[in-house]
Design an enzyme around this catalytic site. Structure first.
Site, PDB file in Angstrom:
ATOM      1  N   SER A  44      -4.764 -10.275   7.474  1.00  0.00           N
ATOM      2  CA  SER A  44      -3.366 -10.556   7.464  1.00  0.00           C
ATOM      3  C   SER A  44      -3.406 -12.057   7.975  1.00  0.00           C
ATOM      4  CB  SER A  44      -2.480  -9.341   8.140  1.00  0.00           C
ATOM      5  OG  SER A  44      -1.258 -10.187   8.523  1.00  0.00           O
ATOM      6  N   TYR A  74      -1.265  -2.306  13.656  1.00  0.00           N
ATOM      7  CA  TYR A  74      -1.854  -2.926  12.484  1.00  0.00           C
ATOM      8  C   TYR A  74      -2.548  -4.114  12.613  1.00  0.00           C
ATOM      9  CZ  TYR A  74      -0.629  -5.393   7.818  1.00  0.00           C
ATOM     10  OH  TYR A  74      -0.792  -5.948   6.469  1.00  0.00           O
TER      11      TYR A  74
HETATM   12  N1  LIG Z   1       2.790  -7.431   1.841  1.00  0.00           N
HETATM   13  C1  LIG Z   1       2.459  -8.307   2.856  1.00  0.00           C
HETATM   14  O1  LIG Z   1       3.434  -9.160   3.165  1.00  0.00           O
HETATM   15  C2  LIG Z   1       0.969  -8.062   3.313  1.00  0.00           C
HETATM   16  C3  LIG Z   1       0.807  -9.221   4.326  1.00  0.00           C
HETATM   17  C4  LIG Z   1      -0.560  -9.044   4.897  1.00  0.00           C
HETATM   18  C5  LIG Z   1      -1.478  -7.995   4.432  1.00  0.00           C
HETATM   19  N2  LIG Z   1      -1.115  -7.314   3.440  1.00  0.00           N
HETATM   20  C6  LIG Z   1      -2.237  -6.312   2.847  1.00  0.00           C
HETATM   21  O2  LIG Z   1      -2.121  -6.208   1.638  1.00  0.00           O
HETATM   22  C7  LIG Z   1      -2.549  -4.953   1.424  1.00  0.00           C
HETATM   23  C8  LIG Z   1      -1.645  -4.263   0.201  1.00  0.00           C
HETATM   24  O3  LIG Z   1      -0.483  -4.024   0.832  1.00  0.00           O
HETATM   25  P1  LIG Z   1       1.123  -4.361   0.079  1.00  0.00           P
HETATM   26  O4  LIG Z   1       1.648  -5.197   0.463  1.00  0.00           O
HETATM   27  O5  LIG Z   1       0.436  -4.217  -1.597  1.00  0.00           O
HETATM   28  O6  LIG Z   1       1.616  -2.749   0.170  1.00  0.00           O
HETATM   29  P2  LIG Z   1       1.730  -1.466  -0.449  1.00  0.00           P
HETATM   30  O7  LIG Z   1       2.481  -1.607  -1.697  1.00  0.00           O
HETATM   31  O8  LIG Z   1       2.163  -0.461   0.546  1.00  0.00           O
HETATM   32  O9  LIG Z   1       0.334  -1.063  -0.847  1.00  0.00           O
HETATM   33  C9  LIG Z   1      -0.555  -0.588  -0.007  1.00  0.00           C
HETATM   34  C10 LIG Z   1      -1.434   0.566  -0.554  1.00  0.00           C
HETATM   35  O10 LIG Z   1      -2.277   1.092  -0.149  1.00  0.00           O
HETATM   36  C11 LIG Z   1      -2.380   2.573  -0.471  1.00  0.00           C
HETATM   37  N3  LIG Z   1      -2.411   3.435   0.753  1.00  0.00           N
HETATM   38  C12 LIG Z   1      -1.840   3.611   2.037  1.00  0.00           C
HETATM   39  N4  LIG Z   1      -2.757   4.497   2.627  1.00  0.00           N
HETATM   40  C13 LIG Z   1      -3.420   5.065   1.810  1.00  0.00           C
HETATM   41  C14 LIG Z   1      -4.685   6.054   2.017  1.00  0.00           C
HETATM   42  N5  LIG Z   1      -4.862   6.714   3.225  1.00  0.00           N
HETATM   43  N6  LIG Z   1      -5.488   6.231   1.159  1.00  0.00           N
HETATM   44  C15 LIG Z   1      -5.371   5.404  -0.059  1.00  0.00           C
HETATM   45  N7  LIG Z   1      -4.522   4.538  -0.325  1.00  0.00           N
HETATM   46  C16 LIG Z   1      -3.567   4.399   0.677  1.00  0.00           C
HETATM   47  C17 LIG Z   1      -0.849   2.699  -0.838  1.00  0.00           C
HETATM   48  O11 LIG Z   1      -0.420   3.862  -1.433  1.00  0.00           O
HETATM   49  P3  LIG Z   1       1.210   4.339  -1.847  1.00  0.00           P
HETATM   50  O12 LIG Z   1       1.222   3.903  -3.118  1.00  0.00           O
HETATM   51  O13 LIG Z   1       0.900   5.770  -1.900  1.00  0.00           O
HETATM   52  O14 LIG Z   1       1.977   4.108  -0.742  1.00  0.00           O
HETATM   53  C18 LIG Z   1      -0.269   1.597  -1.477  1.00  0.00           C
HETATM   54  O15 LIG Z   1      -0.834   1.423  -2.708  1.00  0.00           O
HETATM   55  C19 LIG Z   1      -2.635  -3.967   2.543  1.00  0.00           C
HETATM   56  O16 LIG Z   1      -4.016  -3.816   3.260  1.00  0.00           O
HETATM   57  C20 LIG Z   1      -1.780  -4.796   3.801  1.00  0.00           C
HETATM   58  O17 LIG Z   1      -2.027  -4.705   4.881  1.00  0.00           O
HETATM   59  C21 LIG Z   1       0.035  -7.024   3.069  1.00  0.00           C
END
Ligand SMILES: NC(=O)c1ccc[n+]([C@@H]2O[C@H](COP(=O)([O-])OP(=O)(O)OC[C@H]3O[C@@H](n4cnc5c(N)ncnc54)[C@H](OP(=O)(O)O)[C@@H]3O)[C@@H](O)[C@H]2O)c1
Length: 376
Positions: A224, A247
């Site tokens: 992140s 986080y």
């Molecule tokens: N969005 C941002 O601004 C941002 C910024 C920095 C880093 N990130 C990183 O990017 C990555 C993707 O996040 P995103 O923004 O796309 O959010 P997201 O849509 O909530 O995606 C996260 C995914 O991880 C899955 N997940 C959560 N817990 C899990 C578990 N125990 N086992 C298997 N899968 C699990 C979620 O499943 P569900 O579909 O069931 O919820 C979802 O599909 C993450 O690592 C996040 O930390 C995001």
């Protein structure tokens, strides 16, 4: 020198910087430039935006040098490559499908055989349905995986091994933000740490034998733009829990794991390229599933949508790391505009603590103990 040669040379410099822990730019002559009023204004706007997005106790990392513009149209053919993307969801609400969905879509559209491994079957299958609708020739499937559950990780990797003897790419994308109150998994581990650190580490270790059989195998780890610190005396925040800190600390952990993996791959001859990325700030479901709307993040999510970039663009650093022949082991990629919060992929600057090799080795060893796995 062609652009791609310059790019390679720069990437080599980045990699050697990682392995030597040398300060970026140290020893170079300091050049002063006239700064126009317009530039000052642009920086001010970017700074205010970064502050408005809010990074509490975490530390922002600014972007480094730039790559030539790169989009999903630049992805080379991925035909014949077998891949796992963790955490992919299709949300009925427009624009809220996560980064994993966009990564899987682009990889499958480029011809890869993609498995979306995620905890929620309904949302994962919705992602598969949407990908097939957008790319009818795509080879994509959903597999159930709960990263908070070590048994689920073992079952998933057994199914993957039964279905094929090699793997060419693992994108460790799945992750959660902390909720307001500290939560624990069924086996008593703090939920954010269990997902982002222990589970991700255990999965990577268990898939290692398949990856070692792969062609140009890569692991892409997701950090992140905001990172915290590692407190070995309170890794699971039993003494001092706050959702942001929980986080941020695991996101520093993602960088440490990625760089340590790259060092071990080189030393052990695994042949695996390990790269770390961050997506900037994207409007996905992570805030709503995490701290929720009654928080500063939730407020910004609802009322300042223009500060969040399209997740299809946020997916690009991971796609670059996963597919570009120029992506370098040990490099850190993220968006190159708005202080690294949005835009096309560029080099991200490693936080100072991520360069600490002893810290990474200790973190790695701790995770091996907690996950009951070993790499190699
Ligand atoms: N969005 C941002 O601004 C941002 C910024 C920095 C880093 N990130 C990183 O990017 C990555 C993707 O996040 P995103 O923004 O796309 O959010 P997201 O849509 O909530 O995606 C996260 C995914 O991880 C899955 N997940 C959560 N817990 C899990 C578990 N125990 N086992 C298997 N899968 C699990 C979620 O499943 P569900 O579909 O069931 O919820 C979802 O599909 C993450 O690592 C996040 O930390 C995001």
């Amino acid at each position: 020198m062609t652009d791609s040669h310059k790019q390679c040379a720069f990437e080599e410099a980045i990699v050697s910087e990682v392995s030597t822990s040398k300060e970026a730019g140290a020893g170079e002559p300091v050049r002063r430039r006239r700064v126009s009023r317009r530039t000052v204004l642009q920086f001010a706007v970017a700074g205010v935006a970064a502050g408005a997005i809010g990074f509490g106790s975490g530390r922002l990392t600014a972007p480094g040098a730039e790559l030539p513009d790169w989009t999903s149209a630049d992805i080379p053919s991925q035909v014949g490559r077998r891949m796992v993307v963790t955490g992919g969801n299709g949300y009925p609400r427009e624009g809220r499908s996560g980064l994993g969905y966009h990564q899987a879509l682009a990889l499958a559209a480029a011809g890869a055989d993609v498995t979306i491994a995620s905890r929620n079957r309904e949302r994962g299958e919705e992602a598969v349905r949407r990908i097939r609708a957008a790319a009818p020739d795509a080879t994509v499937r959903f597999e159930s995986l709960d990263l908070t559950d070590l048994a689920s990780i073992e079952e998933f990797t057994s199914r993957m091994t039964e279905a094929g003897g090699s793997l060419d790419l693992l994108v460790n994308n799945a992750g959660v933000q902390g909720r307001l109150e500290r939560e624990e998994t069924a086996d008593g581990v703090e939920r954010v740490f269990a997902t982002n650190a222990r589970g991700t580490f255990a999965l990577s270790a268990r898939l290692l034998p398949l990856l070692r059989n792969g062609t140009d195998p890569r692991i892409v780890w997701t950090a992140s733009s905001r990172v915290g610190s590692i407190d070995f005396d309170d890794l699971q925040k039993e003494r001092d829990y706050d959702y942001g800190g929980a986080y941020d600390d695991t996101k520093l952990g993602s960088i440490l794991m990625a760089l340590e993996c790259e060092r071990r791959s080189k030393a052990g001859g695994w042949g695996i390229t390990s790269v770390v990325v961050h997506p900037g700030v994207c409007r996905t479901n992570i805030v709503l599933d995490g701290p929720g709307v009654d928080t500063p993040e939730g407020w910004r999510f609802q009322y300042v949508p223009f500060l969040w970039q399209d997740p299809a663009v946020g997916a690009l650093p991971a796609l670059y790391a996963a597919t570009s022949p120029h992506a370098a082991g040990g490099a850190y990629y993220g968006p190159k505009q708005m202080q690294g919060l949005s835009g096309l992929p560029g080099f991200a600057v490693l936080p100072e603590s991520a360069r600490d090799v002893a810290l990474a080795e200790r973190y790695w060893g701790t995770l091996e103990d907690l996950a009951g796995v070993s790499f190699g």
